[in-house]
Scaffold this motif. Structure first.
Motif, mmCIF file in Angstrom:
data_model
loop_
_atom_site.group_PDB
_atom_site.id
_atom_site.type_symbol
_atom_site.label_atom_id
_atom_site.label_comp_id
_atom_site.label_asym_id
_atom_site.label_seq_id
_atom_site.Cartn_x
_atom_site.Cartn_y
_atom_site.Cartn_z
ATOM 1 N N ALA A 79 5.647 4.019 -6.278
ATOM 2 C CA ALA A 79 4.762 4.292 -7.415
ATOM 3 C C ALA A 79 4.213 2.997 -8.003
ATOM 4 O O ALA A 79 3.028 2.922 -8.367
ATOM 5 C CB ALA A 79 5.505 5.087 -8.480
ATOM 6 N N GLU A 80 5.041 1.985 -8.090
ATOM 7 C CA GLU A 80 4.601 0.700 -8.629
ATOM 8 C C GLU A 80 3.546 0.061 -7.731
ATOM 9 O O GLU A 80 2.568 -0.508 -8.219
ATOM 10 C CB GLU A 80 5.801 -0.242 -8.791
ATOM 11 N N ALA A 81 3.741 0.158 -6.426
ATOM 12 C CA ALA A 81 2.791 -0.410 -5.477
ATOM 13 C C ALA A 81 1.432 0.297 -5.576
ATOM 14 O O ALA A 81 0.376 -0.347 -5.554
ATOM 15 C CB ALA A 81 3.334 -0.307 -4.053
ATOM 16 N N VAL A 82 1.458 1.617 -5.692
ATOM 17 C CA VAL A 82 0.219 2.395 -5.796
ATOM 18 C C VAL A 82 -0.513 2.063 -7.098
ATOM 19 O O VAL A 82 -1.730 1.836 -7.096
ATOM 20 C CB VAL A 82 0.523 3.911 -5.720
ATOM 21 N N THR A 83 0.212 2.034 -8.203
ATOM 22 C CA THR A 83 -0.397 1.721 -9.503
ATOM 23 C C THR A 83 -1.034 0.342 -9.489
ATOM 24 O O THR A 83 -2.153 0.141 -9.993
ATOM 25 C CB THR A 83 0.652 1.800 -10.618
ATOM 26 N N SER A 84 -0.343 -0.617 -8.904
ATOM 27 C CA SER A 84 -0.864 -1.980 -8.823
ATOM 28 C C SER A 84 -2.135 -2.036 -7.987
ATOM 29 O O SER A 84 -3.125 -2.679 -8.374
ATOM 30 C CB SER A 84 0.200 -2.902 -8.226
ATOM 31 N N ALA A 85 -2.147 -1.342 -6.839
ATOM 32 C CA ALA A 85 -3.321 -1.353 -5.958
ATOM 33 C C ALA A 85 -4.513 -0.675 -6.616
ATOM 34 O O ALA A 85 -5.653 -1.142 -6.491
ATOM 35 C CB ALA A 85 -2.984 -0.668 -4.637
ATOM 36 N N ILE A 86 -4.272 0.426 -7.323
ATOM 37 C CA ILE A 86 -5.349 1.124 -8.019
ATOM 38 C C ILE A 86 -5.999 0.192 -9.044
ATOM 39 O O ILE A 86 -7.225 0.136 -9.173
ATOM 40 C CB ILE A 86 -4.820 2.406 -8.690
ATOM 41 N N GLY A 87 -5.180 -0.561 -9.761
ATOM 42 C CA GLY A 87 -5.710 -1.499 -10.743
ATOM 43 C C GLY A 87 -6.441 -2.662 -10.106
ATOM 44 O O GLY A 87 -7.548 -3.027 -10.516
ATOM 45 N N ASP A 88 -5.844 -3.247 -9.068
ATOM 46 C CA ASP A 88 -6.441 -4.411 -8.409
ATOM 47 C C ASP A 88 -7.789 -4.093 -7.775
ATOM 48 O O ASP A 88 -8.691 -4.940 -7.761
ATOM 49 C CB ASP A 88 -5.493 -4.957 -7.337
ATOM 50 N N LEU A 89 -7.931 -2.869 -7.247
ATOM 51 C CA LEU A 89 -9.158 -2.492 -6.553
ATOM 52 C C LEU A 89 -10.118 -1.694 -7.441
ATOM 53 O O LEU A 89 -11.158 -1.237 -6.959
ATOM 54 C CB LEU A 89 -8.815 -1.670 -5.299
ATOM 55 N N SER A 90 -9.779 -1.534 -8.702
ATOM 56 C CA SER A 90 -10.633 -0.794 -9.655
ATOM 57 C C SER A 90 -10.982 0.595 -9.133
ATOM 58 O O SER A 90 -12.144 1.025 -9.164
ATOM 59 C CB SER A 90 -11.913 -1.590 -9.940
ATOM 60 N N ILE A 91 -9.966 1.306 -8.634
ATOM 61 C CA ILE A 91 -10.170 2.660 -8.120
ATOM 62 C C ILE A 91 -10.226 3.628 -9.300
ATOM 63 O O ILE A 91 -9.316 3.661 -10.129
ATOM 64 C CB ILE A 91 -9.042 3.064 -7.157
ATOM 65 N N LYS A 92 -11.295 4.395 -9.375
ATOM 66 C CA LYS A 92 -11.471 5.358 -10.460
ATOM 67 C C LYS A 92 -10.817 6.670 -10.071
ATOM 68 O O LYS A 92 -11.337 7.435 -9.263
ATOM 69 C CB LYS A 92 -12.965 5.553 -10.762
ATOM 70 N N VAL A 93 -9.645 6.943 -10.650
ATOM 71 C CA VAL A 93 -8.900 8.158 -10.341
ATOM 72 C C VAL A 93 -8.068 8.528 -11.567
ATOM 73 O O VAL A 93 -7.481 7.664 -12.223
ATOM 74 C CB VAL A 93 -8.007 7.949 -9.092
ATOM 75 N N SER A 94 -8.036 9.816 -11.899
ATOM 76 C CA SER A 94 -7.303 10.268 -13.069
ATOM 77 C C SER A 94 -5.798 10.218 -12.865
ATOM 78 O O SER A 94 -5.032 9.998 -13.798
ATOM 79 C CB SER A 94 -7.721 11.701 -13.432
ATOM 80 N N SER A 95 -5.368 10.421 -11.620
ATOM 81 C CA SER A 95 -3.954 10.392 -11.290
ATOM 82 C C SER A 95 -3.797 10.122 -9.798
ATOM 83 O O SER A 95 -4.576 10.640 -8.991
ATOM 84 C CB SER A 95 -3.294 11.736 -11.628
#
Length: 209
Positions: free
Chosen positions: A86-102
């Motif tokens: 979960a931490e890895a996914v959250t970090s990647a979403i932030g780093d790549l500016s992925i627009k996703v609600s969840s």
């Protein structure tokens, strides 16, 4: 089309048989080494056809992003460290500016650009030494293209080798350090960007046709 770029990248990842040598960090990659072992060695590919070869449409964003790197988060070889995942996914979403609600929603609910970022995030979670990007900006909007290019530059500055294919001359001239041209499955030019001209690239791409 037909230049052999996709086939070259698939050979590097072990998806097709080839003759010759592949080396990474000075070490020869055994020709019979399978794709999963090449990924662990540091080679990763973002495929050209995202919908056909890049995503699992009815799986979650999280599952799509971690499927290639589960071996990094295994505990005792049998269970997954869900907190680390979960931490890895959250970090990647932030780093790549992925627009996703969840991260738990199905990836098919995302725009093409955000789907592409998820696929790129998947490769980055494997800690690649060489990142192969086959037409990475095809089918995504201008904003997402800018994010992808910025990511490529950042990764190269971190010491990751980035090899990307495109038929867009403007993209080539804007991002590349070195330009390799293929035609009919053969390398027809190897030019530094500072020495490249559009006419020379077009001429090289037409050789043998």
């Amino acid at each position: 089309m037909g230049a052999g770029r996709t086939e070259l990248m698939e050979c590097l990842l072990g998806l097709q048989e080839y003759s010759g040598d592949v080396k990474i960090a000075g070490h020869k990659v055994p020709a019979k080494m399978d794709t999963s072992e090449r990924i662990k060695l540091g080679i990763c590919l973002v495929p050209e056809d995202r919908k056909k070869n890049g995503i699992f449409p009815i799986s979650s964003v999280s599952n799509n992003m971690t499927i290639s790197s589960l071996w990094r988060r295994l505990k005792h070889r049998f269970s997954i460290d869900e907190k680390a995942e979960a931490e890895a996914v959250t970090s990647a979403i932030g780093d790549l500016s992925i627009k996703v609600s969840s991260p738990d929603i199905e990836i098919r609910a995302l725009s093409g650009g955000n789907q592409q970022k998820v696929v790129i995030g998947r490769t980055l979670l494997t800690s690649p030494k060489v990142l192969l990007l086959d037409e990475p900006t095809r089918g995504i909007d201008i904003g997402a293209k800018g994010d992808v290019f910025n990511m490529m530059v950042t990764l190269s500055e971190q010491g990751i080798g980035v090899l990307f294919s495109t038929s867009d001359l403007k993209e080539i001239m804007a991002v590349s350090d070195r330009i390799l041209v293929m035609s009919g499955g053969k390398l027809t030019a190897n030019i530094l960007r500072s020495e490249a001209t559009e006419s020379a690239l077009v001429s090289a791409s037409a050789q043998g046709l």
